[in-house]
Design an enzyme around this catalytic site. Structure first.
Site, PDB file in Angstrom:
ATOM      1  CB  CYS A   1      -1.626  -7.545  -2.628  1.00  0.00           C
ATOM      2  SG  CYS A   1      -0.373  -8.809  -2.668  1.00  0.00           S
TER       3      CYS A   1
ATOM      4  CD  GLU B   1       6.241  -5.486  -2.274  1.00  0.00           C
ATOM      5  OE1 GLU B   1       5.383  -5.334  -3.172  1.00  0.00           O
ATOM      6  OE2 GLU B   1       7.425  -5.717  -2.522  1.00  0.00           O
TER       7      GLU B   1
ATOM      8  CD  GLU C   1       8.578  -7.449   0.755  1.00  0.00           C
ATOM      9  OE1 GLU C   1       7.469  -7.874   0.419  1.00  0.00           O
ATOM     10  OE2 GLU C   1       8.937  -7.335   1.933  1.00  0.00           O
TER      11      GLU C   1
ATOM     12  CG  ASN D   1      -3.252 -10.383   2.901  1.00  0.00           C
ATOM     13  OD1 ASN D   1      -2.373  -9.922   3.620  1.00  0.00           O
ATOM     14  ND2 ASN D   1      -3.174 -10.373   1.596  1.00  0.00           N
TER      15      ASN D   1
END
Ligand code: NDP
Length: 493
Positions: free
Chosen positions: A289, A255, A467, A157
């Site tokens: 996300c 993630e 992250e 994405n």
């Protein structure tokens, strides 16, 4: 879809400092805006993975990288940032061709990717180690050391953003990186790798191995030379990777997906809230996300909010991603659109009311692409399939709530815990709800505000590890305690 027969030579992949092309099992890149082929890319099999990891191990332990002074490593990261900026238009167009994201969003992501390299250059140059309180006549320290070889596995994405967010801190931490980009978007990573090589990154420190998850990804995660895996993608894949990493006793950062609650209380500034909701779900055609895909609206304002949302969704300009005023492009692929359509159908079957969208656009110029209209669904409860499953498309489910307790119970009744948003004028309530929501990220009276300086990651099935931020470098390092006696009697002479 267009039936073009143009053929492409397979683009080379970067394996341990060597650019290697091969036709066998090459990937065809398909432009989702019109279904036409836009390129062909070589893929890595288990032997290429082995060659890349072996080269990465050697390069990571060579003195030229291991002992490189942090400010010198930072200069390389800074030059990568410069190179990305210098090739902004090429990189933005490349991502647009691969995943259909609107060109202006791609341009913004190029700026963000360069800023990420620059940020981690600064962190690399300034982050120190620690002297810890000693309990005797000795010096005790914590030093931080790289794992060696990090495998980075990324989704389709936003490769510009995701890959920079992994590669820059992992290099800053002193590792070598082997990147396995999504088979849908392999060329952004290859283009950035060329820039990195030109910026002076030693050969072998970065490899980019396009290929499928089943062949290339699996071989990488299970290679004994890989000492850490950093993965962004779906929760099911993340779980499989975590299982493989557990067997090998290596750390993972995950993630994963989300089904983020976006909340409007009845005292919110409704026009601003509706803007936030529209951007929060339809930007990137909902393939984010952190998309705010479950909208909870306090019952008193449900009717005006839904009316405004439907109006906005109907008026959003869905167009070719390089059309100057496009607000939403296609989704990233035709198979992915089918999945979105089947989840919208499940909403119909379970009693949902499609208030906007729920179909492909009618405009002729969009007929060959993987387009889908911005969709608003009401009338479902929190148990419905479309409300529980991550759709990863431009689909918003609207649910009412009565009071704060009802809201928190509904919002947290999900397997995911990535992001959330709250719109209210009541500061105490904003604070209470922000603390009660089970999510790694809370936006208050805004949505999708992101900064490389702030750690990012999910609760529950949305992931493990954080992250970004200064501590994003520590994700790619292991600490080492060092005790050094100050007793002269312990030293000869
Ligand atoms: P997938 O989980 O299908 O794939 C992600 C990556 O993993 C791809 O490169 C894929 O390869 C690879 N992969 C698949 N199987 C394996 C395996 N067995 N071993 C190693 N690697 C493997 O996700 P998508 O690409 O479909 O991306 C969409 C998902 O990503 C969504 O669920 C979304 O929520 C999540 N995501 C999470 C973000 C976050 O920050 N939390 C950000 C963006 C997306 P390939 O597909 O090439 O075969």
């Amino acid at each position: 879809m267009k039936s073009e027969t143009r053929t492409f030579e397979p683009e080379a992949m970067l394996v341990g400092g060597e650019w290697i092309s091969r036709d066998e099992q090459a990937l065809d890149a398909i432009n989702p805006a019109d279904g036409s082929p836009s390129g062909r890319v070589s893929t890595a099999d288990a032997a290429h993975v082995d060659a890349a990891v072996t080269a990465a191990r050697a390069a990571a332990s060579a003195r030229s990288w291991r002992d490189m002074l942090p400010h010198v490593r930072a200069q390389i990261l800074g030059r990568i940032a410069d190179g990305i900026r210098a090739q902004s238009e090429t990189l933005a167009h490349l991502q647009m061709l691969e995943n259909g994201k609107v060109l202006n969003e791609c341009r913004a992501q190029v700026v963000g990717a360069a800023a990420t390299y620059r940020y981690y250059a600064a962190v690399c140059e300034t982050l120190g180690a620690e002297i810890t309180p000693s309990r005797g006549n000795y010096l005790s320290m914590t030093a931080y050391e790289p794992y060696g070889v990090v495998a980075a596995i990324t989704p389709w994405n936003s490769p510009l953003t995701m890959e920079a967010q992994k590669i820059a801190p992992a290099l800053a931490a002193g590792n070598a990186v082997v990147l396995k980009p999504s088979e849908i978007t392999p060329r952004v990573g290859l283009a950035v790798a060329r820039i990195a090589m030109e910026a002076g990154l030693p050969p072998g420190i970065l490899s980019v191995l396009p290929g499928t998850g089943a062949i290339t990804g699996d071989a990488l995660v299970n290679h004994p030379g890989v000492r850490m895996v950093s993965f962004t993608g779906g929760t099911a894949t993340g779980r499989r990777i975590a299982e493989a990493a557990a067997r090998r006793l290596i750390p993972v950062a995950l993630e994963l997906g989300g089904k983020s609650p976006h909340v409007i209380f009845d005292d919110a500034r409704l026009d601003a809230a509706v803007d936030g909701v529209v951007d929060g779900i339809f930007e990137g055609s909902g393939q984010s996300c952190v998309a705010g895909s479950r909208l909870f609206v306090q019952r008193k304002v449900l009717e005006p909010v839904v009316r405004a949302l439907v109006d906005r969704a109907d008026r959003l300009r869905v167009d070719l991603p390089d059309a100057p005023d496009a607000q939403m492009g296609p989704v990233a692929g035709f198979r992915h659109r089918q999945r979105i359509e089947s989840l919208v159908q499940s909403a119909r079957d379970e009693g949902g009311e499609i208030l906007a969208g729920g179909a492909r656009p009618q405009e002729g110029r969009l007929a060959a692409g993987a387009f889908y209209r911005p969709t608003v669904i009401a009338g479902l409860d929190n148990r419905a399939t479309a409300v529980r499953e991550e759709i990863f498309g431009p689909v918003l489910c609207v649910l009412p709530f009565d009071d704060e307790d009802d809201l928190i119970a509904q919002a947290n009744d999900t397997a995911y815990g990535l992001a959330s948003g709250i719109w209210t004028a009541n500061y105490q309530r904003a604070w209470r709800v922000a603390r009660a929501l089970e999510a790694g990220l809370v936006w208050i009276n805004t949505y999708k505000q992101l900064s490389i300086a702030t750690p990012f990651g999910g609760f529950k099935d949305s992931g493990i590890g954080r992250e970004k931020g200064v501590t994003g470098v520590r994700l790619y390092q292991q600490s080492k305690g060092i005790y050094w006696s100050m007793d002269p009697a312990n030293v000869r002479g």
